[in-house]
Design a protein around this motif. Sequence first.
Motif, PDB file in Angstrom:
ATOM      1  N   PHE A  92       0.737  -1.112  -0.049  1.00  0.00           N
ATOM      2  CA  PHE A  92      -0.065  -0.501  -0.154  1.00  0.00           C
ATOM      3  C   PHE A  92       1.179   1.228   0.362  1.00  0.00           C
ATOM      4  CE2 PHE A  92      -2.743   3.067   2.288  1.00  0.00           C
ATOM      5  CZ  PHE A  92      -3.353   3.682   1.680  1.00  0.00           C
ATOM      6  N   SER A  93       1.299   1.182   0.567  1.00  0.00           N
ATOM      7  CA  SER A  93       2.944   2.783   0.477  1.00  0.00           C
ATOM      8  C   SER A  93       3.788   2.362  -0.517  1.00  0.00           C
ATOM      9  CB  SER A  93       3.988   2.260   2.337  1.00  0.00           C
ATOM     10  OG  SER A  93       2.940   2.171   3.773  1.00  0.00           O
ATOM     11  N   GLU A  94       4.313   1.497  -1.152  1.00  0.00           N
ATOM     12  CA  GLU A  94       4.906   1.849  -1.998  1.00  0.00           C
ATOM     13  C   GLU A  94       3.930   2.116  -3.353  1.00  0.00           C
ATOM     14  OE1 GLU A  94       8.216   1.071  -4.839  1.00  0.00           O
ATOM     15  OE2 GLU A  94       7.783   1.585  -3.064  1.00  0.00           O
ATOM     16  N   PHE A  95       2.679   1.461  -3.335  1.00  0.00           N
ATOM     17  CA  PHE A  95       1.965   1.654  -4.991  1.00  0.00           C
ATOM     18  C   PHE A  95       0.843   2.130  -4.847  1.00  0.00           C
ATOM     19  CE2 PHE A  95       4.193  -2.840  -4.914  1.00  0.00           C
ATOM     20  CZ  PHE A  95       5.182  -2.258  -6.454  1.00  0.00           C
ATOM     21  N   VAL A  96       0.101   2.563  -3.727  1.00  0.00           N
ATOM     22  CA  VAL A  96      -1.388   3.521  -3.587  1.00  0.00           C
ATOM     23  C   VAL A  96      -1.501   4.498  -2.915  1.00  0.00           C
ATOM     24  CG1 VAL A  96      -3.324   3.141  -3.174  1.00  0.00           C
ATOM     25  CG2 VAL A  96      -2.415   0.844  -3.290  1.00  0.00           C
ATOM     26  N   ALA A  97      -0.671   4.902  -1.973  1.00  0.00           N
ATOM     27  CA  ALA A  97      -0.339   5.862  -1.190  1.00  0.00           C
ATOM     28  C   ALA A  97       1.102   6.850  -1.677  1.00  0.00           C
ATOM     29  CB  ALA A  97      -0.794   5.900   0.313  1.00  0.00           C
ATOM     30  N   GLU A  98       2.116   5.461  -1.795  1.00  0.00           N
ATOM     31  CA  GLU A  98       3.281   6.949  -2.340  1.00  0.00           C
ATOM     32  C   GLU A  98       3.548   7.364  -1.087  1.00  0.00           C
ATOM     33  OE1 GLU A  98       2.821   8.124  -6.370  1.00  0.00           O
ATOM     34  OE2 GLU A  98       2.654   6.768  -7.477  1.00  0.00           O
ATOM     35  N   VAL A  99       4.017   7.322   0.081  1.00  0.00           N
ATOM     36  CA  VAL A  99       4.383   7.272   1.071  1.00  0.00           C
ATOM     37  C   VAL A  99       5.952   7.637   1.760  1.00  0.00           C
ATOM     38  CG1 VAL A  99       2.408   6.783   2.587  1.00  0.00           C
ATOM     39  CG2 VAL A  99       4.002   5.466   2.979  1.00  0.00           C
ATOM     40  N   TRP A 100       6.427   6.683   1.176  1.00  0.00           N
ATOM     41  CA  TRP A 100       8.269   6.671   0.571  1.00  0.00           C
ATOM     42  C   TRP A 100       7.848   7.850  -0.242  1.00  0.00           C
ATOM     43  CZ3 TRP A 100       8.031   0.978   0.456  1.00  0.00           C
ATOM     44  CH2 TRP A 100       7.785   0.517   1.592  1.00  0.00           C
ATOM     45  N   ARG A 101       9.784   8.646  -0.294  1.00  0.00           N
ATOM     46  CA  ARG A 101      10.372   9.345  -0.915  1.00  0.00           C
ATOM     47  C   ARG A 101      10.854   8.754  -2.187  1.00  0.00           C
ATOM     48  NH1 ARG A 101      16.020  12.756   0.494  1.00  0.00           N
ATOM     49  NH2 ARG A 101      15.515  14.720  -1.165  1.00  0.00           N
ATOM     50  N   ASP A 102      10.792   7.575  -2.122  1.00  0.00           N
ATOM     51  CA  ASP A 102      11.178   7.665  -3.418  1.00  0.00           C
ATOM     52  C   ASP A 102      10.883   6.148  -4.160  1.00  0.00           C
ATOM     53  OD1 ASP A 102      13.984   8.580  -4.448  1.00  0.00           O
ATOM     54  OD2 ASP A 102      14.500   7.992  -2.405  1.00  0.00           O
ATOM     55  N   CYS A 103       9.181   6.619  -3.947  1.00  0.00           N
ATOM     56  CA  CYS A 103       8.181   5.259  -4.613  1.00  0.00           C
ATOM     57  C   CYS A 103       8.679   5.042  -6.241  1.00  0.00           C
ATOM     58  CB  CYS A 103       7.066   5.921  -3.763  1.00  0.00           C
ATOM     59  SG  CYS A 103       6.503   5.949  -2.718  1.00  0.00           S
TER      60      CYS A 103
END
Length: 279
Positions: A92-103
């Motif tokens: 979810f953090s990687e592909f949906v919300a993109e909460v990481w800086r370098d998704c």
Amino acid sequence: MTGTVNNLGDANTTDKLIEHRREIADFKQRIKNRRLQVLGLYGTPVLVVVTILTWAGSKIFLWLDSDAPSAINFIFAGFTLLLIIATAVQMFSEFVAEVWRDCQTSVRNLKLDLSLAEERHILEARRRTPPPLDRQASYKEKLPSEIVRLRRESLRYRRMHLVMQWLLFIGSAAISAITAWYDPPQPAKGALIGLGFMVTVITAAAGYFKPRERAFNLQQTADTIEQHATALELGIAPYNATEEGRNLEQFATTVEGLRAEQRKREQQLDQPQQGQHVI
């Protein structure tokens, strides 16, 4: 007026170089973070599969004709559920919300950006290179941190040497005590084997890594550099020339010679003992 312009130019040069260094440090940290993110993103699902296969394998090979203990099932089920939740959160953090800086950015692209940033820093530093006197003065200001580093490493090797020596003392004394207490030493045979193994490994490690010699060399180099830095600060021999530039040049040459000598000693300690005798 000219001095003011020069000071402003020096300040702009320093700020520009500092900005490039910050950019390089930021890219290095981003690469570390991205590696951890990718490891968790693709490693957690693999752990889920491995856990399920291990659970099924233990059921087949150990409890095929009976029910597995509830504690074992609870542990496997809880660990699998935890891994599934972690996988879902990371996806979810990687592909949906993109909460990481370098998704959705590969480590390879970040390394390329780092290389470009380092190249820009080199070109900027070459274009804005200060005169030798300023570089030598800056070199002098960097030495306290180098002295601290040398002493910290020396302290680490001294502690390693002391721990090894105490383990050798305790292990050797324990072997003698157990051997004298048990006759024959059948009840303590395992302890004797373990202690003998420990003494052998520590003796071999101490002879190979030579922590005592490394600690002595590092402390000696740190003390010598500090002695030269104090002499330069006080303006005493061999840094009592009337020209400050000459003193700084001689100081930088001497310190670099000391550091080169320290590296040679480290290389000699890394060589095999037989090779050192040949030299």
